[in-house]
Design an enzyme around this catalytic site. Structure first.
Site: not given
Length: 478
Positions: A60, A68, A182, A268, A283, A307, A410, A440, A453
């Site tokens: 990390e 997120n 990395v 969003h 939401e 959205r 978002h 993502e 969701g």
């Protein structure tokens, strides 16, 4: 987590638990599986792969962990689960598929989507097996059924999920090195064979690996990339954490991976932006019964539309955003609202009239709006805007609350091109040997618009798949 502190983590329903990153002195020169990114996707893949026999490590780049995923509030979509049946919700994979495809305007990668909807139930079971229980459920926009699974007490899913996965990492002694960037992927005869890393104390090192997963998130915080792919959105703030800078996308393309849907960036509709930080207003608040009003104190849209549709309705007001209105009963049903109130994001009033005066809208209008909404809710028929979900409760219990919101960037729906096996593909659709991507950072699943969701569900479904396929790949090399 506070930036710079990867140790202090406390999650709902799991008691006190402190997670410590691994000391850099314990870094080995070789692993079976290197995971880039400490969000839910990366942690899930690491846990799954170790359970299948791999020696795995997570890198990390930031001090803080969770990406997120830590910021998610509403829930994890899944169908045909025991939780749905507990609430007498009869659902199907076919309905989930069609509504997600419709939400994405038909441009979703159908191979990814088909795998996704067929594996959400087992993802919920996998979490439960690892003591991460999602026993509550709420509606999200664009879904005809309640599918967003939540922790007991309807607390925000992000911190709970990250904390639960970290507890598994600790129990399984899976090493996690923070402050470890990395820099590049290493290739040998066309096969990914390792990574080059950089750490403040250890400097630069080559770490050998039989396979690598990129799970480093999106690029909403990279203004240079945003200016290329979504320049019209540069004027907006973003709900993303500071590390969402597209590093994994650059790693993949340098190694021969292709990109898809890079211009598809989700805005969003409800983000509170009047404090030092931008706060996503989940939401699930609308799913629990909140409504949106304009500066006249009147509703103007179906709050549970997708959205992109709700964002357009807010923008079409030309009124610098809109206002969410809810009550104590909705707070009790969606516990993340307690955080909004505690952080001073909400204005409160003992009556609707008092609330209206405090937020500067016509009190008579707001009283009429809330009265009409309560009538629609009781009849379960929204005559004004045909809202059909998130109607379990009215706005009747004092105190009453309001949060001023505006749309914010978002989610980056585009990213690395992958198949259902999470293999990174090149421009002609061939897999880059030894390289996987999920979460993502990967593109194609959501099409033009992501359903609320689905991102948390994606992290578990494709995180597990990446861990399984990495294990299969390593076995094939032996």
């Amino acid at each position: 987590i506070k930036h710079g502190d990867c140790h202090k983590m406390r999650g709902a329903n799991m008691g006190k638990f402190n997670f410590s990153c691994t000391n850099i002195d314990n870094l080995k020169s070789s692993y079976d599986f290197v995971v880039i990114g400490s969000g839910a996707t990366g942690m899930t893949a690491a846990i799954q792969s170790q359970e299948l026999g791999l020696d795995v490590v997570i890198f990390e780049k930031l001090n803080s962990l969770g990406g997120n995923s830590m910021r998610a509030s509403t829930g994890m979509n899944a169908v045909e689960t025991m939780t749905q049946l507990k609430y007498q919700i009869i659902d199907s994979q076919e309905s989930f598929y069609e509504e997600t495809l419709k939400g994405g305007k038909g441009s979703n990668n159908k191979e990814l989507l088909s795998y996704f909807v067929r594996h959400t139930e087992s993802a919920i079971e996998w979490l439960s097996y690892h003591n991460i229980e999602l026993n509550e459920i709420v509606s999200t926009g664009g879904m005809s059924k309640k599918r967003a699974h939540q922790p007991t007490g309807a607390t925000a899913i992000g911190g709970y999920l990250v904390k639960g996965l970290q507890q598994q990492l600790a129990e399984k002694r899976i090493p996690v090195f923070n402050q470890t960037k990395v820099l590049s992927l290493v290739k040998n005869d066309g096969h990914i064979s390792g990574v080059e890393i950089e750490h403040p104390q250890a400097g630069k090192k080559i770490i050998n690996a039989k396979t690598v997963l990129i799970a480093s998130g999106g690029f909403a915080q990279n203004r240079a990339m945003m200016s290329v792919y979504a320049p019209d959105l540069l004027r907006l703030g973003t709900t993303n954490h500071p590390g969402a800078t597209g590093d994994g996308i650059k790693l993949a393309t340098t190694a021969g991976g292709a990109l898809v849907d890079m211009n598809k960036v989700q805005v969003h509709p409800t983000a509170q932006q009047e404090t030092d930080h931008i706060y996503l207003i989940g939401e699930g608040l609308r799913g629990a019964g909140a409504i949106l009003i304009n500066h006249l104190g009147k509703r103007f849209t179906n709050e549970m539309a997708t959205r992109d549709q709700v964002t357009k309705a807010i923008n079409d007001l030309h009124q610098d955003g809109a206002t969410l209105v809810f009550d104590q009963g909705i707070c009790e049903a969606f516990k993340a609202a307690d955080f909004y109130v505690a952080m001073g994001l909400a204005v409160s009033g003992n009556t609707i009239y008092e609330l209206a005066e405090k937020i500067g809208v016509n009190p008579n209008n707001l009283e009429k709006t809330v009265s009409s909404w309560n009538m629609y809710q009781k009849a379960f028929e929204d005559i004004a805007y045909d809202r059909q979900t998130g109607m379990d409760r009215g706005i009747e219990k004092s105190p009453y609350y309001a949060i001023h919101i505006k749309p914010a960037v978002h989610y980056t729906m585009g990213g690395i091109k992958t198949n259902r096996l999470t293999e990174v593909l090149n421009e002609i659709g061939e897999a880059v040997p030894g390289l996987f991507a999920a979460g993502e950072v990967a593109g194609g699943l959501h099409g033009d618009n992501r359903i609320g969701g689905n991102s948390i569900a994606e992290t578990i479904v494709f995180g597990r798949q990446a861990g399984q396929q990495a294990a299969k790949h390593v076995l094939s090399l032996s």
